[in-house]
Design a protein around this motif. Structure first.
Motif, short mmCIF file in Angstrom:
data_model
loop_
_atom_site.label_atom_id
_atom_site.label_comp_id
_atom_site.label_asym_id
_atom_site.label_seq_id
_atom_site.Cartn_x
_atom_site.Cartn_y
_atom_site.Cartn_z
N MET A 1 -14.63 10.34 -5.66
CA MET A 1 -14.87 8.90 -5.43
C MET A 1 -13.62 8.23 -4.86
N THR A 2 -13.83 7.37 -3.86
CA THR A 2 -12.67 6.71 -3.25
C THR A 2 -12.09 5.67 -4.19
N LEU A 3 -10.79 5.66 -4.27
CA LEU A 3 -10.12 4.66 -5.11
C LEU A 3 -10.32 3.27 -4.54
N LYS A 4 -10.03 2.28 -5.36
CA LYS A 4 -9.99 0.89 -4.88
C LYS A 4 -8.67 0.29 -5.35
N PRO A 5 -8.24 -0.76 -4.70
CA PRO A 5 -7.04 -1.43 -5.21
C PRO A 5 -7.28 -1.95 -6.62
N GLU A 6 -6.23 -2.04 -7.40
CA GLU A 6 -6.37 -2.58 -8.74
C GLU A 6 -5.19 -3.51 -9.03
N ILE A 7 -5.50 -4.77 -9.18
CA ILE A 7 -4.44 -5.75 -9.44
C ILE A 7 -4.59 -6.22 -10.89
N VAL A 45 -2.47 6.98 1.02
CA VAL A 45 -2.47 5.60 1.54
C VAL A 45 -2.40 4.59 0.38
N TRP A 46 -2.06 5.08 -0.80
CA TRP A 46 -2.02 4.19 -1.97
C TRP A 46 -0.59 3.99 -2.42
N VAL A 47 -0.25 2.75 -2.76
CA VAL A 47 1.07 2.49 -3.34
C VAL A 47 0.91 1.70 -4.63
N TYR A 48 1.90 1.88 -5.50
CA TYR A 48 1.86 1.25 -6.83
C TYR A 48 3.12 0.42 -6.98
N ASP A 49 2.95 -0.83 -7.41
CA ASP A 49 4.15 -1.66 -7.55
C ASP A 49 4.77 -1.44 -8.93
N VAL A 50 5.91 -2.10 -9.15
CA VAL A 50 6.65 -1.86 -10.40
C VAL A 50 5.89 -2.31 -11.63
N PHE A 55 -2.23 -0.76 -4.57
CA PHE A 55 -2.55 -1.37 -3.27
C PHE A 55 -2.97 -0.29 -2.28
N LEU A 56 -3.83 -0.69 -1.36
CA LEU A 56 -4.23 0.19 -0.27
C LEU A 56 -3.34 -0.16 0.93
N ASP A 57 -2.61 0.82 1.41
CA ASP A 57 -1.56 0.56 2.39
C ASP A 57 -2.02 0.86 3.81
N MET A 58 -2.24 -0.17 4.58
CA MET A 58 -2.64 0.00 5.99
C MET A 58 -1.45 -0.28 6.93
N ALA A 59 -0.25 -0.23 6.38
CA ALA A 59 0.94 -0.49 7.19
C ALA A 59 1.85 0.74 7.30
N TYR A 400 -2.73 -10.22 -1.82
CA TYR A 400 -3.13 -10.63 -3.18
C TYR A 400 -4.46 -9.98 -3.60
N LYS A 401 -5.20 -9.46 -2.62
CA LYS A 401 -6.44 -8.71 -2.94
C LYS A 401 -6.18 -7.20 -2.96
N GLY A 402 -4.90 -6.80 -2.81
CA GLY A 402 -4.57 -5.38 -2.92
C GLY A 402 -4.58 -4.61 -1.61
N LEU A 403 -4.58 -5.33 -0.48
CA LEU A 403 -4.59 -4.66 0.82
C LEU A 403 -3.30 -4.98 1.57
N ILE A 404 -2.56 -3.94 1.91
CA ILE A 404 -1.28 -4.15 2.59
C ILE A 404 -1.46 -4.06 4.10
#
Ligand SMILES: Cc1ncc(COP(=O)(O)O)c(C=O)c1O
Length: 440
Positions: A1-7, A45-50, A55-59, A400-404
């Motif tokens: 299953m594809t992950l989703k951003p989680e804030i 393509v996923w990053v996690y903040d401190v 977040f899903l990283d499109m950059a 803020y919606k978890g998309l970079i």
């Protein structure tokens, strides 16, 4: 299953807030961050903040992480290399990894394999090497570059760049004998020229105005260009532009310096973007995506051109063993399927973003090649008036919606994810992007 951003926290979260305070105190404020992403780790393509938000990283670290964050094969190659040899300096010593990488780059860069490579640490340094080599070989002082170009921030590269006034303001005097001509932007043709006449108009301007007034062609060392302008707004020129520029270059013995720092290494669905235009440049520069996040830049030229004598140019760190090994592994993964993936998933991404134009009048243009796609934001499609503040709001709200995402140029949203990205991950990103556009 594809992950989703989680804030899970407010953004910035508590740990991020603490770090941001220190950042403000100790880090140069010259950087251009817009939203408070304080990233601790990444995977694909996923990053996690401190604070543990996902977040899903499109950059991809500004089009750098070709193989995604911490690709296991890159990590393994780098760990093994770090245990063996970290630094020796190619300026005074030899080591196998640099030679192996040079041979590989000579093989895959446009044109016959008889090429040589100069190694640096970054895009700007790769371009400095190209400029110096061009002057050294031609003994000509002038360069012709393009409005909207971005080639880096050291003095030579800054002087050939022309994308934003802030990059140059109060830094003059710049390197002299550099002239800029319009870049063929089909969405915004200069001085109202019809898009289908753009190439000829610019070539005419070059030959009949620039050459006859301020830059005698026999004194021009090189044309310097990006095959797709990156920082300038992800602008794809018409197919006939570079072939016609090449004709002029041949007529006057002017070199072509092809800056593939952002477009290179598979991002556009070809190993080098210039391949789409069917010409072979004299010098190709690469950096960003070449080593999946390790600092490395390179200027590649045919052997007969790169024959400057010992002592003319060098770099202590350029082409260090760990970066070279990361680059060799990156190229291996590119050849095993990532270039193809960039083409396939990129085509899908562009098509899906184009569909959003039916819904949102403020999308003026969607363009790009492979996984280098720009969405230009305007006040309305008739006036085409750029809307930088709306673009900034889109990029910020997405975070803020978890998309970079990042901006490019004054009013374009850039999509430049890792070349490992799947259609499923793109669909997750597109869903969030659409929600953001609906709720502005
Ligand atoms: C086309 C191009 N050239 C050169 C550079 C400069 O690269 P670096 O930041 O590694 O010096 C960039 C960076 O964005 C770029 O996009």
């Amino acid at each position: 299953m594809t992950l989703k951003p989680e804030i899970k926290t407010s953004l910035p979260g508590p740990k991020a807030q603490e770090l941001l305070k220190k950042d403000e105190e100790f880090i140069s404020p010259s950087y251009t961050r817009s939203y408070p992403a304080v990233i601790e780790r990444g995977e694909g393509v996923w990053v996690y903040d401190v604070d543990g938000n996902r977040f899903l990283d499109m950059a991809a670290g500004i089009a750098v992480l070709t193989t995604g964050h911490c690709h296991p094969e890159i990590v393994k190659a780098v760990q093994e290399q770090a245990a063996k040899l970290i630094h020796m300096s190619g300026t005074d010593f030899y080591y196998p990894y640099q030679i192996e990488l040079a041979e590989k780059l000579a093989e895959i860069a446009p044109g016959a394999k008889n090429k040589r490579v100069f190694f640096a640490n970054s895009g700007t340094e790769a371009n400095e090497a190209a400029l110096k080599l061009a002057r050294f070989k031609t003994r000509r002082p002038y360069f012709i570059a393009f409005l909207g170009a971005f080639h880096g921030r050291t003095f030579g590269s800054m002087s050939i760049s022309a994308s934003k006034a802030i990059h140059r303001r109060y830094f003059a005097p710049l390197v002299p004998q550099i002239f800029h001509i319009p870049y063929p932007n089909p969405y915004r043709p200069f001085l109202g020229v019809a898009p289908e006449k753009l190439t000829d108009a610019i070539i005419d301007y070059l030959e009949n105005y620039i050459f006859t007034t301020i830059a005698p062609p026999e004194e021009v060392a090189a044309f310097v260009f990006e095959p797709i302008q990156g920082e300038g707004g992800y602008i794809v020129p018409p197919a006939d532009f570079f072939p016609k520029l090449k004709q002029i270059a041949e007529k006057y013995d002017i070199l072509l310096i092809d800056d593939e720092v952002q477009t290179g290494m598979g991002r556009t669905g070809r190993m080098f973007a210039i391949e789409y235009f069917g010409i072979i440049p004299d010098i190709v520069t690469v950096a960003k995506g070449i080593a999946s996040g390790f600092p490395l830049g390179a200027a590649i030229a045919r052997k007969s051109l790169m024959d400057w004598e010992s002592g003319t140019h060098a770099s202590t760190f350029g082409g260090n063993p760990v970066s070279c090994v990361a680059a060799l592994k990156t190229i291996e993964l590119l050849e095993k399927g990532l270039v193809e993936n960039a083409r396939e998933v990129g085509t899908y991404l562009k098509a899906e973003l184009t569909k959003l134009m039916d819904e949102f009048e403020f999308i003026g243009d969607v363009r790009g090649l492979g996984l280098m796609v720009g969405v230009e934001i305007v006040k309305d499609r008739t006036s085409k008036k750029p809307d930088p503040s709306l673009r900034n709001k889109i990029v910020d709200n997405a975070f803020y919606k978890g998309l970079i995402l990042l901006g490019a140029g004054p009013n374009t949203v850039r999509w430049c994810p890792a070349l490992t990205v799947t259609k499923e991950e793109i669909n997750v990103a597109l869903e969030i992007f659409r929600e953001v556009l609906k709720n502005l």
